[in-house]
Motif scaffolding. Structure first.
Motif, mmCIF file in Angstrom:
data_model
loop_
_atom_site.group_PDB
_atom_site.id
_atom_site.type_symbol
_atom_site.label_atom_id
_atom_site.label_comp_id
_atom_site.label_asym_id
_atom_site.label_seq_id
_atom_site.Cartn_x
_atom_site.Cartn_y
_atom_site.Cartn_z
ATOM 1 N N LEU A 86 0.814 -1.263 -0.276
ATOM 2 C CA LEU A 86 0.193 0.218 -0.569
ATOM 3 C C LEU A 86 0.371 1.093 -0.476
ATOM 4 N N GLY A 87 0.817 2.521 -1.098
ATOM 5 C CA GLY A 87 1.932 3.222 -1.078
ATOM 6 C C GLY A 87 0.561 4.583 -0.695
ATOM 7 N N ALA A 94 0.566 13.070 -6.339
ATOM 8 C CA ALA A 94 1.971 12.195 -6.334
ATOM 9 C C ALA A 94 0.428 11.350 -6.031
ATOM 10 N N ILE A 95 -0.648 10.974 -5.793
ATOM 11 C CA ILE A 95 -0.495 10.068 -5.731
ATOM 12 C C ILE A 95 -1.286 9.070 -7.734
ATOM 13 N N VAL A 116 -4.809 7.836 -0.963
ATOM 14 C CA VAL A 116 -4.410 9.571 -0.972
ATOM 15 C C VAL A 116 -5.113 9.286 0.493
ATOM 16 N N GLN A 117 -3.703 9.419 1.397
ATOM 17 C CA GLN A 117 -4.536 9.083 2.781
ATOM 18 C C GLN A 117 -2.490 10.139 3.646
ATOM 19 N N ASP A 118 -3.554 10.454 5.263
ATOM 20 C CA ASP A 118 -2.460 11.089 5.480
ATOM 21 C C ASP A 118 -1.636 9.627 6.632
ATOM 22 N N PHE A 119 -0.311 10.022 6.357
ATOM 23 C CA PHE A 119 -0.302 8.704 7.504
ATOM 24 C C PHE A 119 -0.410 8.927 8.688
ATOM 25 N N SER A 123 -5.471 4.639 9.354
ATOM 26 C CA SER A 123 -6.614 3.392 9.744
ATOM 27 C C SER A 123 -6.837 1.948 8.710
ATOM 28 N N SER A 124 -5.487 1.027 9.508
ATOM 29 C CA SER A 124 -5.356 0.298 8.772
ATOM 30 C C SER A 124 -4.992 -1.094 9.874
ATOM 31 N N PRO A 125 -5.719 -2.834 9.391
ATOM 32 C CA PRO A 125 -4.570 -3.513 9.831
ATOM 33 C C PRO A 125 -2.968 -3.582 9.308
#
Length: 219
Positions: A86-87, A94-95, A116-119, A123-125
Motif C-alpha cells: 500500500l503506497g 503525487a498519487i 491519498v491518505q495522511d500517514f 487506519s488499517s490492519p
C-alpha cells in the motif's frame, strides 16, 4: 575572554521555543503543482536496491506500507519483488502520478494499491513491513515523535521498518528538513531495535554523503 553566548542557529536548526506545529501541506502541494521532479530519481532508490539485490537482505512477507510514496517508484519495486504493498501520500497529484506508473507496469508478482491518505491518521490492519524514503524529513520536526508512534501502531511485533534518511546535509527553512541518524534513533528506540545501518549506502550521483539507510525491528 570567549563569549558564552550561544552561536546563531544554522539554517534549518530550531531555537528553543521555535518547535511549533507547522503543517507543510501547502509546501508539498506547491511542489507537486510545479511538476514534482526535484526529488524524483526516475526509479527505485539505489539504497533499497542495494539492500535487497546486493546484500540479499530478507524481508518479511505480508502487508507492506510505503508512506510518503510520491511517484511510487519504490512501492512498485517492492511489488515487483512479490510484496503486497500500500503506497500512501496526502497529495492528490503525487498519487495521480503513482497510479499512472502502476497502470503502465503490467502484471506484478505482488499487489500494489495507491491511496491519498495522511500517514498519521491511517487506519488499517497492521503491516509486517514498512518502508520510507524521506517522510521523516518531509514533516515538521515537531511531528517526529508522533511519526515514531504511528509506525509503532502500524507495524506488527517483529515486523520490519526501513528508513532511508535524506537529507543529511543542511538545507533551507522549508522541507525536506535536515535529519540525523541520532535523532531518528531517539524517536524510534522505544518501539524498535536497530538491526542495520549503512551510512555509505549506494545513491545516485550527486547525493553522496546525503543519505543513510537504517533497518529496524519492531519490539
Amino acid at each position: 575572554m570567549p563569549s558564552t553566548a550561544p552561536p546563531p542557529p544554522m539554517a534549518n536548526e530550531l531555537l528553543p521555543g521555535q518547535l511549533v506545529q507547522k503543517d507543510h501541506r501547502r509546501d508539498w502541494e506547491e511542489y507537486w503543482a510545479a511538476g514534482g521532479t526535484e526529488h524524483d530519481q526516475q526509479g527505485p532508490a539505489e539504497a533499497l536496491r542495494e539492500l535487497l539485490e546486493d546484500h540479499r537482505w530478507l524481508l518479511p512477507r505480508g502487508r507492506c506500507l510505503v508512506a510518503g510514496c510520491g511517484r511510487g517508484h519504490d512501492a512498485l519495486y517492492l511489488a515487483k519483488r512479490g510484496h503486497n504493498c500500500l503506497g500512501i501520500d496526502f497529495c492528490d497529484a503525487a498519487i495521480a502520478n503513482a497510479q499512472k506508473l502502476l497502470d503502465s507496469a503490467g502484471a506484478l508478482p505482488g499487489k500494489l494499491t495507491f491511496a491519498v491518505q495522511d500517514f498519521f491518521t491511517l487506519s488499517s490492519p497492521r503491516f509486517t513491513l514498512a518502508y520510507e524514503y524521506g517522510l521523516f524529513s518531509a514533516i515538521h520536526p515537531s511531528q517526529r515523535q508522533r511519526w515514531a508512534e504511528t509506525y509503532a501502531r502500524l507495524i506488527v511485533p517483529q515486523g520490519t521498518l526501513i528508513v532511508l534518511l535524506y537529507p543529511l546535509i543542511r538545507r533551507g527553512q522549508s522541507p525536506p528538513y535536515r535529519v540525523t541518524m541520532a535523532e531518528c534513533e531517539t524517536h524510534l528506540k522505544r518501539y524498535f531495535v536497530l538491526v542495520r545501518v549503512d551510512p555509505n549506502c549506494r545513491c545516485i550521483e550527486g547525493q553522496e554523503g546525503n543519505e543513510l539507510l537504517s533497518v529496524w525491528k519492531r519490539l
